[in-house]
Every structure is written in structure tokens, then in C-alpha cells.
Motif scaffolding. Structure first.
Motif, PDB file in Angstrom:
ATOM      1  N   ASP A 145      -4.282 -74.403  39.953  1.00  0.00           N
ATOM      2  CA  ASP A 145      -4.852 -75.746  40.025  1.00  0.00           C
ATOM      3  C   ASP A 145      -6.304 -75.595  40.471  1.00  0.00           C
ATOM      4  O   ASP A 145      -6.586 -75.504  41.668  1.00  0.00           O
ATOM      5  CB  ASP A 145      -4.046 -76.596  41.009  1.00  0.00           C
ATOM      6  N   ILE A 146      -7.215 -75.552  39.508  1.00  0.00           N
ATOM      7  CA  ILE A 146      -8.636 -75.345  39.788  1.00  0.00           C
ATOM      8  C   ILE A 146      -9.432 -76.485  39.165  1.00  0.00           C
ATOM      9  O   ILE A 146      -9.208 -76.847  38.010  1.00  0.00           O
ATOM     10  CB  ILE A 146      -9.131 -73.991  39.244  1.00  0.00           C
ATOM     11  N   SER A 147     -10.354 -77.045  39.930  1.00  0.00           N
ATOM     12  CA  SER A 147     -11.193 -78.139  39.446  1.00  0.00           C
ATOM     13  C   SER A 147     -12.663 -77.824  39.708  1.00  0.00           C
ATOM     14  O   SER A 147     -13.013 -77.321  40.780  1.00  0.00           O
ATOM     15  CB  SER A 147     -10.835 -79.460  40.145  1.00  0.00           C
ATOM     16  N   PHE A 148     -13.503 -78.130  38.726  1.00  0.00           N
ATOM     17  CA  PHE A 148     -14.949 -78.077  38.901  1.00  0.00           C
ATOM     18  C   PHE A 148     -15.448 -79.509  39.073  1.00  0.00           C
ATOM     19  O   PHE A 148     -15.027 -80.404  38.327  1.00  0.00           O
ATOM     20  CB  PHE A 148     -15.633 -77.456  37.686  1.00  0.00           C
ATOM     21  N   VAL A 149     -16.333 -79.716  40.027  1.00  0.00           N
ATOM     22  CA  VAL A 149     -16.885 -81.040  40.281  1.00  0.00           C
ATOM     23  C   VAL A 149     -18.377 -81.007  40.004  1.00  0.00           C
ATOM     24  O   VAL A 149     -19.103 -80.152  40.537  1.00  0.00           O
ATOM     25  CB  VAL A 149     -16.633 -81.498  41.737  1.00  0.00           C
ATOM     26  N   TYR A 150     -18.837 -81.940  39.171  1.00  0.00           N
ATOM     27  CA  TYR A 150     -20.248 -82.034  38.813  1.00  0.00           C
ATOM     28  C   TYR A 150     -20.870 -83.274  39.460  1.00  0.00           C
ATOM     29  O   TYR A 150     -20.157 -84.179  39.896  1.00  0.00           O
ATOM     30  CB  TYR A 150     -20.402 -82.087  37.287  1.00  0.00           C
ATOM     31  N   GLU A 151     -22.178 -83.292  39.505  1.00  0.00           N
ATOM     32  CA  GLU A 151     -22.907 -84.410  40.110  1.00  0.00           C
ATOM     33  C   GLU A 151     -22.409 -85.743  39.560  1.00  0.00           C
ATOM     34  O   GLU A 151     -22.179 -85.889  38.356  1.00  0.00           O
ATOM     35  CB  GLU A 151     -24.405 -84.259  39.837  1.00  0.00           C
ATOM     36  N   GLY A 152     -22.241 -86.728  40.463  1.00  0.00           N
ATOM     37  CA  GLY A 152     -21.691 -88.017  40.067  1.00  0.00           C
ATOM     38  C   GLY A 152     -20.190 -88.075  40.214  1.00  0.00           C
ATOM     39  O   GLY A 152     -19.541 -88.994  39.688  1.00  0.00           O
ATOM     40  N   GLU A 153     -19.609 -87.068  40.919  1.00  0.00           N
ATOM     41  CA  GLU A 153     -18.155 -86.983  41.103  1.00  0.00           C
ATOM     42  C   GLU A 153     -17.427 -86.931  39.765  1.00  0.00           C
ATOM     43  O   GLU A 153     -16.374 -87.576  39.570  1.00  0.00           O
ATOM     44  CB  GLU A 153     -17.630 -88.141  41.961  1.00  0.00           C
ATOM     45  N   VAL A 154     -17.988 -86.178  38.836  1.00  0.00           N
ATOM     46  CA  VAL A 154     -17.326 -85.910  37.554  1.00  0.00           C
ATOM     47  C   VAL A 154     -16.423 -84.696  37.763  1.00  0.00           C
ATOM     48  O   VAL A 154     -16.911 -83.586  37.998  1.00  0.00           O
ATOM     49  CB  VAL A 154     -18.358 -85.649  36.450  1.00  0.00           C
ATOM     50  N   ILE A 155     -15.121 -84.918  37.698  1.00  0.00           N
ATOM     51  CA  ILE A 155     -14.152 -83.869  38.023  1.00  0.00           C
ATOM     52  C   ILE A 155     -13.515 -83.339  36.741  1.00  0.00           C
ATOM     53  O   ILE A 155     -12.981 -84.104  35.931  1.00  0.00           O
ATOM     54  CB  ILE A 155     -13.063 -84.412  38.961  1.00  0.00           C
ATOM     55  N   ALA A 156     -13.574 -82.028  36.564  1.00  0.00           N
ATOM     56  CA  ALA A 156     -12.969 -81.362  35.415  1.00  0.00           C
ATOM     57  C   ALA A 156     -11.814 -80.505  35.921  1.00  0.00           C
ATOM     58  O   ALA A 156     -12.038 -79.435  36.506  1.00  0.00           O
ATOM     59  CB  ALA A 156     -13.995 -80.513  34.683  1.00  0.00           C
ATOM     60  N   ASN A 157     -10.590 -80.978  35.699  1.00  0.00           N
ATOM     61  CA  ASN A 157      -9.395 -80.224  36.087  1.00  0.00           C
ATOM     62  C   ASN A 157      -9.075 -79.235  34.973  1.00  0.00           C
ATOM     63  O   ASN A 157      -8.731 -79.631  33.857  1.00  0.00           O
ATOM     64  CB  ASN A 157      -8.219 -81.170  36.307  1.00  0.00           C
ATOM     65  N   LEU A 158      -9.188 -77.954  35.280  1.00  0.00           N
ATOM     66  CA  LEU A 158      -9.077 -76.942  34.240  1.00  0.00           C
ATOM     67  C   LEU A 158      -7.659 -76.853  33.687  1.00  0.00           C
ATOM     68  O   LEU A 158      -6.682 -76.898  34.430  1.00  0.00           O
ATOM     69  CB  LEU A 158      -9.502 -75.576  34.770  1.00  0.00           C
ATOM     70  N   ASP A 159      -7.581 -76.666  32.366  1.00  0.00           N
ATOM     71  CA  ASP A 159      -6.325 -76.396  31.689  1.00  0.00           C
ATOM     72  C   ASP A 159      -5.823 -75.015  32.123  1.00  0.00           C
ATOM     73  O   ASP A 159      -6.606 -74.138  32.483  1.00  0.00           O
ATOM     74  CB  ASP A 159      -6.564 -76.444  30.174  1.00  0.00           C
ATOM     75  N   ILE A 160      -4.493 -74.823  32.081  1.00  0.00           N
ATOM     76  CA  ILE A 160      -3.954 -73.535  32.503  1.00  0.00           C
ATOM     77  C   ILE A 160      -4.549 -72.381  31.695  1.00  0.00           C
ATOM     78  O   ILE A 160      -4.796 -71.290  32.215  1.00  0.00           O
ATOM     79  CB  ILE A 160      -2.412 -73.500  32.420  1.00  0.00           C
ATOM     80  N   LEU A 161      -4.848 -72.628  30.411  1.00  0.00           N
ATOM     81  CA  LEU A 161      -5.465 -71.578  29.602  1.00  0.00           C
ATOM     82  C   LEU A 161      -6.963 -71.484  29.865  1.00  0.00           C
ATOM     83  O   LEU A 161      -7.635 -70.648  29.286  1.00  0.00           O
ATOM     84  CB  LEU A 161      -5.185 -71.820  28.114  1.00  0.00           C
ATOM     85  N   GLY A 162      -7.453 -72.344  30.757  1.00  0.00           N
ATOM     86  CA  GLY A 162      -8.817 -72.213  31.230  1.00  0.00           C
ATOM     87  C   GLY A 162      -8.882 -71.488  32.561  1.00  0.00           C
ATOM     88  O   GLY A 162      -9.960 -71.270  33.107  1.00  0.00           O
ATOM     89  N   THR A 163      -7.721 -71.122  33.085  1.00  0.00           N
ATOM     90  CA  THR A 163      -7.670 -70.403  34.356  1.00  0.00           C
ATOM     91  C   THR A 163      -7.017 -69.031  34.225  1.00  0.00           C
ATOM     92  O   THR A 163      -7.353 -68.109  34.967  1.00  0.00           O
ATOM     93  CB  THR A 163      -6.908 -71.207  35.424  1.00  0.00           C
TER      94      THR A 163
END
Length: 215
Positions: A145-163
Motif C-alpha cells: 500500500d504505497i501512495s505518492f502525494v503531489y502538491e494540492g493534496e493530489v494522491i496517487a494510490n499505486l496499483d499493485i503492479l506499480g509496486t
């Protein structure tokens, strides 16, 4: 005939050469597997996305920069310097496969990941992927369960094949690596963009992310 379609900000890009035709905007979704279907839309933004500012670096004018502000893993925010990403800069690059983080960030992420996955036997590293496991015989596996957060509280929850990258029959590896030092550009690669609707709105200098854009 096979070839490359330039979507960068340089003069040779189709977006630059046909900016009036495509309204300085395009969007895409990279599928989770090569046999699945994604899309590329020129001139049309995807719906249901949240935008973060598109930044520019005069030394690398053809790249799309954005401000990565935080990384969460299993709900835990990695404790980092507030300038760890902004100082070298962060680019979104579909031409690079695997995300490259500052080493201090990567080591912190890797430490938490390895602790959670300590119940599985480790496998030898492959290429520059140094956190690999042999999951043979395990019917259920703890989903990263990995998430990248960008400016403006834009949250990208990575797909399992993205981890996790299935490197070989016996090797399942964390698909994020560290740069050589903290001064190198941070790169968000294509594996960590999978299944997102991603919009490049050059006219309004913003990049959009939306979940579940394709299979």
C-alpha cells in the motif's frame, strides 16, 4: 510502421507542432499488462482527475516537472526533509520504467517494506532491484500500500503492479529504486503511472491524476 510519438515539451513533439489542433492538452492511461488496453487522447482531457501544478525547469525544458510532497506506505508517512524532492526536482516520465527516488527516501521506504514483508523469504536481487522475494507456495500475500502525494493534496494510490515487479518465476521485487545521491532528479516512471488517467494540460500548466483509468 513502428516508431516513437513525441509527447514532450520540446519543439519536435507533436504537442508542440500541433498545439492549436490539440488545444495543448493530452491524456493517457498505461494498462497494468501489455495484453490489456490503455489509451492516448490528444486534445481531450480525461474526466474525474485532480490537478497539481505543472512546473518548468529551464535546464530541462522538454520535461514535465511537478512537486512530489510526500510518500505513504501502509498508511505511514515517511519522515523526510521538506526539500528532498523539490531541491533536485521531480519529473513524470513515461519513457522511464521504474521510479527513482532520492536514496534517503528510498532507504526509508525500503526499511518499512522489508519489515512488513519479513514473513516471506527473500530472493536474490535482479538488475538494480534490491528487494526481492520468493513467494512460491504463498496463496495470499500482503498487498503493498504505497501512495505518492503531489502538491494540492493530489494522491496517487499505486496499483499493485506499480509496486511489485514479477522479475522471474521465483523473484517478486519492489519496483522502486534509489538514485545514486539525493541531488539527482527524482523520476516517476511508467510502472508507477499504471491504470491512472493522467492529463497534461499545458495551456493551464497543470497535470491531472485520476484512478481506475484502464485495466
Amino acid at each position: 510502421m513502428d516508431g516513437f510519438l513525441g509527447l514532450g515539451r520540446g519543439a519536435l513533439s507533436i504537442i508542440s507542432q500541433a498545439s492549436n489542433m490539440y488545444n495543448n492538452i493530452f491524456s493517457y492511461c498505461l494498462p497494468s499488462r501489455i495484453d490489456y488496453v490503455g489509451y492516448l487522447e490528444l486534445g481531450i482531457p480525461a474526466l474525474g482527475v485532480k490537478y497539481t501544478p505543472m512546473l518548468t525547469n529551464p535546464k530541462m525544458p522538454s520535461f514535465y516537472f511537478l512537486n512530489l510532497t510526500a510518500i505513504f506506505i501502509w498508511g505511514e508517512r515517511i519522515d523526510l526533509s521538506p526539500t528532498i524532492f523539490s531541491s533536485p526536482g521531480t519529473i513524470l516520465d513515461s519513457g522511464t520504467s521504474i521510479t527513482r527516488l532520492p536514496p534517503t527516501t528510498y532507504f526509508a521506504l525500503r526499511s518499512i517494506f522489508r519489515k512488513k514483508w519479513s514473513i516471506y523469504p527473500m530472493a536474490p536481487p535482479i538488475f538494480n532491484l534490491d528487494t526481492c522475494y520468493n513467494l512460491t507456495g504463498f496463496e495470499e500475500v500482503l498487498t503493498p500500500d504505497i501512495s505518492f502525494v503531489y502538491e494540492g493534496e493530489v494522491i496517487a494510490n499505486l496499483d499493485i503492479l506499480g509496486t511489485i515487479f514479477h522479475a522471474t518465476k521465483y523473484q517478486w521485487c519492489l519496483s522502486i529504486v534509489g538514485n545514486s545521491d539525493d541531488s539527482q532528479i527524482v523520476v516517476i516512471g511508467s510502472m508507477q503511472q499504471r491504470r491512472f488517467n493522467i492529463v497534461y494540460d499545458l495551456g493551464n500548466s497543470q497535470i491531472g491524476f485520476g484512478s481506475n483509468g484502464c485495466s
